[in-house]
Design a protein around this motif. Structure first.
Motif, PDB file in Angstrom:
ATOM      1  N   SER A 119      -0.841   8.642  -5.688  1.00 41.83           N
ATOM      2  CA  SER A 119      -1.924   9.575  -6.020  1.00 41.83           C
ATOM      3  C   SER A 119      -2.979   9.538  -4.931  1.00 41.83           C
ATOM      4  O   SER A 119      -2.950   8.669  -4.041  1.00 41.83           O
ATOM      5  N   ALA A 132       2.637   1.808  -3.365  1.00 43.77           N
ATOM      6  CA  ALA A 132       1.760   2.167  -4.482  1.00 43.77           C
ATOM      7  C   ALA A 132       1.131   3.548  -4.339  1.00 43.77           C
ATOM      8  O   ALA A 132       0.478   4.036  -5.277  1.00 43.77           O
ATOM      9  N   ALA A 133       1.321   4.217  -3.199  1.00 46.96           N
ATOM     10  CA  ALA A 133       0.588   5.455  -2.904  1.00 46.96           C
ATOM     11  C   ALA A 133       1.161   6.647  -3.647  1.00 46.96           C
ATOM     12  O   ALA A 133       1.787   7.536  -3.069  1.00 46.96           O
ATOM     13  N   LEU A 153       0.826  -1.214   0.000  1.00 42.89           N
ATOM     14  CA  LEU A 153       0.000   0.000   0.000  1.00 42.89           C
ATOM     15  C   LEU A 153       0.858   1.262   0.000  1.00 42.89           C
ATOM     16  O   LEU A 153       0.584   2.212  -0.741  1.00 42.89           O
ATOM     17  N   ASP A 161      -6.069   8.705  -5.354  1.00 42.81           N
ATOM     18  CA  ASP A 161      -6.846   7.467  -5.528  1.00 42.81           C
ATOM     19  C   ASP A 161      -6.158   6.296  -4.833  1.00 42.81           C
ATOM     20  O   ASP A 161      -6.829   5.384  -4.316  1.00 42.81           O
ATOM     21  N   GLN A 162      -4.808   6.292  -4.831  1.00 41.53           N
ATOM     22  CA  GLN A 162      -4.088   5.177  -4.221  1.00 41.53           C
ATOM     23  C   GLN A 162      -3.823   5.389  -2.727  1.00 41.53           C
ATOM     24  O   GLN A 162      -3.381   4.462  -2.050  1.00 41.53           O
TER      25      GLN A 162
END
Length: 630
Positions: free
Chosen positions: A16, A13-14, A10, A18-19
């Motif tokens: 944006s 991948a963050a 998590l 949205d993420q």
């Protein structure tokens, strides 16, 4: 329950808003994240540094703000500004902030309390490309707070994102690693020596871990762990084949003088400063070698598991990462409890350090036109009016501060930052790094009876100085100053006073010390010998002066004892006079032994008049400050 692998994924991948939303859901905010319109942004005080913001509802009064920060500010600044605005405009809610910076390299999770203004922001700030175990641990701990009532959830956020939880884990691991390293060389050294050697190596590697965060070790943010892995693949013996040439042939050697083996490490800064010079213990214990397994545990369980940040904890910001201030706490934690009690070695909270030093500096720096309250205001608001600058800058250039029981340097490190900032704000046009170096080598002095505390104090001061060059490239880093003539090993209570050494001013000592602070290699050793000879000469002169004073006192006592009374007779000396004469004779014999030992090359006992002779010539210290129990 959130797993470590899921937490790591998590955070990685963050990139944006949205993420970031899935992270918010894992932390107890299941609803959709709605975009805030302009009117709502203004109502709750979202600063302009935030490009876009979304809000998600959690249990009770908890809310999550998901922020996209603009390029003009750092995540730290954006989060502290946002926390300050929310604390003023929406104090009825309990906030969790999730943010990503403009270049998508860093992600943050933060919270704050409304108890003080401005609020203190507590945050996890991590690099998306290098999410480490402690980052994932922190996110999992935050996810475990779900199911509690809102106030308890917020309390747990404060605890997890603050330093306390990390501190406990870090110290427990650190103590275990130091003990393991000490046991691995116990066959070749005494228990005390093996522990000192272990702490020495761990301290150096911690220092390098901070440099590694800046990319100053060949531009490789994983330089230490990668080097260990390469060495293991090539046959092992990491201590002998990597650490010794790295410490004693690379970091303490100018690039042009390095061997081919040292140049093989790549672009490594020349640090100097005595940090990577062999200590007396290392010269005695050249055969002692830490095995690969224990060093592997040091990397796997300590250095690679925790995030390091050059930012020290402050009244407005606390990060879930290891910072230089932890070195002071590490020193306290690694001393056995009985030692702490007998030596008075207790850790001073940073909030107390800040309060004591700011008030003390304000009183020490005030002038006829600038009262202490105004200087305190300058330090609090970070603004110095133009009318006050010339006088304050002149005062700062001659300012000298002593911590007489400095421990690992909490007061001195904080004072260094405040004095350097004041000089810059008062019109000193040099770079921040140059101002900090000048302040460190002319204004900061300390004494402690524990050699390891002195070592850690020097380590923190070096780190504070080198981090002021964080915006420079590797080749622009200036070598560290030698601090062992400013941070001294000694017992302050037995150091006497400047009046005890009544000598004529010796400006050559001041010049020698300043030359010594920036010297290196053979020149450093030559200047050290010259300083040793000058200090020994002062010590001998001081003993001779004490002996002359005692001879005069003895002469006065004898004249008094032999004087005739009004009737021309002599009375036998009184018991008090006989005792005083006996004490003087005993003191003279002791001074004779001391002088003989000094002339024969014996160790110099700590003395303010001898070891800080140039300060004595300048009239003494302007401020003596430290831990209140002292």
């Amino acid at each position: 329950m959130l797993s470590l692998s899921r937490a790591r994924a998590l955070l990685s991948a963050a990139s944006s808003l949205d993420q970031l939303a899935p992270i918010a859901r894992e932390l107890g905010f299941p609803g959709p994240a709605r975009r805030l319109d302009g009117a709502t942004r203004e109502a709750i005080g979202i600063p302009s540094a935030v490009a876009e913001v979304r809000i998600s509802r959690g249990p009770g009064s908890t809310r999550a703000l998901i922020l996209d920060v603009t390029q003009s500010v750092s995540l730290k600044d954006a989060l502290t500004r946002t926390a300050s605005r929310l604390s003023s405009h929406a104090p009825q809610l309990l906030w969790l902030l999730l943010a990503v910076d403009s270049d998508r390299r860093h992600v943050a999770v933060a919270t704050f309390s409304h108890e003080r203004q401005p609020p203190r922001t507590r945050a996890l700030l991590c690099e998306r490309a290098k999410v480490i175990d402690s980052d994932a641990d922190t996110l999992c701990a935050l996810a475990s707070t779900q199911g509690h009532i809102d106030v308890l959830m917020h309390c747990r956020w404060m605890e997890i994102l603050g330093r306390e939880a990390l501190t406990r884990r870090f110290y427990a691991t650190l103590e275990q690693i130091v003990e393991s390293l000490a046991l691995s060389v116990a066959h070749a050294l005494t228990h005390d020596d093996s522990r000192e050697l272990s702490l020495l190596y761990v301290s150096r590697l911690l220092f390098l871990a901070f440099l590694e965060t800046q990319g100053w070790l060949n531009g490789d943010h994983g330089f230490l762990a990668n080097g260990f892995a390469d060495c293991m693949a090539g046959g092992g013996r990491y201590h002998r084949r990597v650490l010794l040439p790295l410490f004693f042939g690379t970091l303490n050697t100018p690039p042009r003088a390095r061997s081919s083996r040292a140049r093989g490490f790549g672009d490594i800064p020349f640090l100097n400063g005595g940090l990577f010079s062999r200590t007396a213990l290392e010269r005695r214990a050249r055969s002692a070698e830490f095995p690969d397994e224990t060093i592997g545990a040091l990397y796997g369980e300590l250095l690679c598991r925790h995030r390091f940040t050059p930012r020290e904890d402050s009244s407005e910001w606390s990060e879930a990462a290891v910072d230089p201030e932890m070195l002071g706490k590490a020193f306290e934690s690694l001393m056995a409890a009985p030692d702490r009690k007998s030596s008075g070695a207790f850790y001073t909270p940073q909030s107390l350090v800040e309060r004591v030093m700011r008030e003390a500096l304000a009183h020490a720096l005030h002038g006829s036109t600038t009262p202490p309250a105004e200087i305190e205001s300058f330090l609090a608001t970070r603004q110095v009016p133009s009318a006050a600058r010339p006088a304050l800058l002149e005062r700062l250039r001659a300012f000298r501060l002593l911590d007489p029981a400095c421990g690992s340097g909490a007061f001195l490190v904080f004072a260094l930052g405040e004095l350097s900032w004041l000089a810059s704000a008062s019109g000193d046009e040099r770079s921040t790094g140059d101002i900090t170096r000048s302040t460190l080598t002319t204004s900061i002095f300390g004494v402690d009876s524990n050699p390891m505390a002195v070592w850690l104090c020097e380590l923190r001061l070096w780190l504070a100085m080198v981090m002021e060059q964080r915006d420079q490239g590797i080749r622009a880093i200036t070598p560290l100053p030698n601090l062992d003539r400013q941070i001294r090993v000694g017992d302050t209570l037995l150091g006497g006073t400047f009046a005890a050494a009544r000598h004529a001013p010796r400006p050559e000592i001041s010049r020698l010390r300043l030359r010594y602070t920036r010297s290196r290699g053979p020149r450093r050793k030559a200047l050290a010998r010259m300083l040793d000879r000058a200090e020994r000469s002062l010590a001998i002169d001081a003993v001779a002066g004490e002996a002359r004073a005692l001879e005069n006192a003895r002469r006065e006592l004898l004249l008094s004892a032999r004087a005739r009374d009004l009737f021309g007779g002599r009375q036998p000396p009184s018991a008090d006079t006989r005792r005083a004469l006996a004490d003087v004779r005993c003191a003279l014999r002791e001074l004779g032994r001391r002088k003989k030992g000094l002339l024969a090359g014996g160790a110099l006992p700590f003395s303010f008049g001898v070891h800080f002779a140039e300060v004595a010539d300048a009239g003494g210290f302007d401020l003596v400050a430290g831990n209140p129990p002292w």
